[in-house]
Design a protein around this motif. Structure first.
Motif, short mmCIF file in Angstrom:
data_model
loop_
_atom_site.label_atom_id
_atom_site.label_comp_id
_atom_site.label_asym_id
_atom_site.label_seq_id
_atom_site.Cartn_x
_atom_site.Cartn_y
_atom_site.Cartn_z
N ILE A 1 0.83 -1.20 0.00
CA ILE A 1 0.00 0.00 0.00
C ILE A 1 0.87 1.26 0.00
O ILE A 1 0.78 2.09 -0.89
CB ILE A 1 -0.95 -0.01 1.23
CG1 ILE A 1 -1.92 -1.20 1.12
CG2 ILE A 1 -1.72 1.30 1.32
CD1 ILE A 1 -2.87 -1.29 2.29
N GLN A 2 1.74 1.38 0.99
CA GLN A 2 2.57 2.57 1.09
C GLN A 2 3.79 2.51 0.18
O GLN A 2 4.33 3.54 -0.20
CB GLN A 2 3.03 2.76 2.54
CG GLN A 2 1.89 2.89 3.55
CD GLN A 2 1.11 4.16 3.36
OE1 GLN A 2 1.60 5.11 2.76
NE2 GLN A 2 -0.12 4.19 3.84
N GLY A 3 4.24 1.30 -0.16
CA GLY A 3 5.45 1.18 -0.96
C GLY A 3 6.70 1.46 -0.16
O GLY A 3 7.74 1.82 -0.73
N ASN A 4 6.63 1.33 1.16
CA ASN A 4 7.79 1.59 2.01
C ASN A 4 8.77 0.42 1.96
O ASN A 4 8.37 -0.75 1.93
CB ASN A 4 7.35 1.82 3.46
CG ASN A 4 6.57 3.11 3.62
OD1 ASN A 4 6.18 3.73 2.65
ND2 ASN A 4 6.35 3.50 4.86
N SER A 5 10.04 0.73 2.00
CA SER A 5 11.07 -0.30 1.99
C SER A 5 10.98 -1.14 3.26
O SER A 5 10.95 -0.62 4.38
CB SER A 5 12.45 0.35 1.89
OG SER A 5 13.48 -0.62 1.94
N ASP A 6 10.90 -2.45 3.10
CA ASP A 6 10.81 -3.41 4.21
C ASP A 6 9.59 -3.17 5.09
O ASP A 6 9.55 -3.60 6.26
CB ASP A 6 12.07 -3.36 5.08
CG ASP A 6 13.32 -3.77 4.30
OD1 ASP A 6 13.18 -4.60 3.39
OD2 ASP A 6 14.40 -3.24 4.60
N GLY A 7 8.57 -2.47 4.56
CA GLY A 7 7.38 -2.21 5.34
C GLY A 7 7.60 -1.34 6.55
O GLY A 7 6.83 -1.42 7.52
N SER A 8 8.63 -0.51 6.53
CA SER A 8 8.96 0.31 7.69
C SER A 8 8.43 1.72 7.52
O SER A 8 8.42 2.28 6.42
CB SER A 8 10.48 0.35 7.89
OG SER A 8 10.83 1.26 8.92
N PHE A 9 8.00 2.31 8.64
CA PHE A 9 7.59 3.72 8.64
C PHE A 9 8.77 4.65 8.88
O PHE A 9 8.59 5.88 8.89
CB PHE A 9 6.53 3.97 9.72
CG PHE A 9 5.16 3.48 9.35
CD1 PHE A 9 4.42 4.11 8.36
CD2 PHE A 9 4.63 2.37 9.98
CE1 PHE A 9 3.16 3.66 8.02
CE2 PHE A 9 3.35 1.91 9.64
CZ PHE A 9 2.63 2.55 8.66
N LEU A 10 9.96 4.11 9.08
CA LEU A 10 11.14 4.92 9.40
C LEU A 10 12.10 5.00 8.23
O LEU A 10 13.28 5.28 8.41
CB LEU A 10 11.86 4.31 10.61
CG LEU A 10 11.05 4.27 11.91
CD1 LEU A 10 11.81 3.52 13.00
CD2 LEU A 10 10.72 5.67 12.36
#
Length: 347
Positions: free
Chosen positions: A61-70
């Motif tokens: 959904i977000q396309g964040n690397s490794d599913g991280s918010f950081l």
């Protein structure tokens, strides 16, 4: 009492100062927890980091690397950054509120004022979004489940939720005041801007001009040509050095009655009465535009518009005007047809 554009500046300054105070309170509560409230699981940046590192973004959904918010490697964040830069750039150039403020200010003070204002403004979304966004993710991590649905987040409810959870009713009132101050500053400026466009760019130019038969090169006061080769050359005295205008101004200032005496200057009197006529219509249009915002807000609520969609839509809508406006400022060969076709065509 102070009226006109000056009053707008003073009100916006007060509102912005209050917004900064409220943001500082929220930042202090999230990162320091000075009251040691049991409802606040953070209290430090280290504690907030520990909550965030345990909370993963939804896959795909977000396309964040490794599913991280950081992480800074985020597809959604990259798209949002492009829309934010292009959209805000276009919003500044296309917003009549900025133009009339720039025209009213002196060049030197205006340039430094806009530069300083831009740098100062950056602290508001950066601090507010970072603090409340990370605070929401930290609270969700502490509870083990998302506290809001995606639709609620797109409606902008993350910040009020964090304020309410950490500060209780005080946070609720703080968010209400913060939103009211922001809307009051932007709303007043935009209403005046729209009224100015309607009166000075439409009514004055096309419906009721001061001199309908005025030709290029003619003086708007006496309709004589200003060129040296003309037989009847304009000899109107400048307004700044007109003694009769200064006397008229002093007389009207000393008059306590609502109905002011007529201008006695033979050169500028008729034109100044025309400007007063336009100002009266502008004041009425300010009232009309203010009331028109009510059905506009009700329409947005009825069709279930959210802040996320609105933000992206505004960026797409006005992004095409960025290059035409820039070329109009820096390139003397830019034509009206080129600007219109570029803005409408999307480039």
């Amino acid at each position: 009492l102070i009226g006109g554009l000056g009053a707008t500046f003073y009100v916006c300054y007060f509102n912005t100062a209050l917004i900064f105070i409220l943001i500082i309170i929220l930042v202090t509560e999230v990162f320091y927890n000075p009251t040691s409230s049991a409802e606040n699981p953070f209290g430090s940046s280290e504690a907030l980091f520990d909550f965030l590192i345990c909370w993963k973004a939804p896959e795909g959904i977000q396309g964040n690397s490794d599913g991280s918010f950081l992480t800074f490697f985020s597809t959604g964040g990259f798209i949002f950054g492009i829309v934010n830069i292009v959209g805000n750039f276009g919003a500044v150039f296309c917003d009549q509120a900025y133009w009339q403020s720039a025209v009213a200010a002196k060049p030197r003070q205006g340039v430094w004022g806009f530069i300083t204002g831009g740098l100062t403004w950056f602290a508001i979304p950066f601090t507010m979004a970072t603090t409340m966004g990370l605070g929401y993710l930290g609270l969700s991590s502490s509870q083990g489940i998302p506290l809001l649905s995606d639709d609620d987040i797109n409606k902008g409810l993350a910040a009020p939720l964090v304020a309410q959870r950490l500060l209780g009713s005080t946070g609720e009132y703080a968010m209400i005041i913060l939103v009211l101050m922001a809307v009051m500053s932007t709303g007043s400026a935009e209403v005046i801007a729209v009224a100015s466009l309607v009166i000075y760019d439409v009514y004055q130019a096309y419906i009721c001009p001061f001199r309908p038969d005025l030709k290029h090169g003619q003086c708007i006061l006496c309709m004589k040509y200003k060129t040296a080769g003309s037989e009847e050359r304009c000899s109107c005295a400048p307004y700044a050095s007109c003694k009769q205008c200064k006397l008229d101004m002093q007389t009207r200032l000393n008059t306590k009655s609502v109905i002011k005496p007529r201008y006695s200057c033979q050169t500028h009197g008729e034109y100044k009465e025309y400007q007063d006529h336009l100002l009266g219509y502008k004041n009425w249009w300010i009232v009309i535009c203010t009331f028109l915002t009510i059905p506009l807000c009700l329409f947005g609520w009825a069709v279930n518009l959210n802040l996320g969609w609105t933000y992206y839509f505004v960026g797409v809508l006005i992004g095409s005007s960025v290059f035409p406006v820039v070329f109009a400022v820096i390139w003397s060969r830019t034509t009206a047809a080129g600007m219109i076709s570029g803005a409408v065509g999307g480039c």
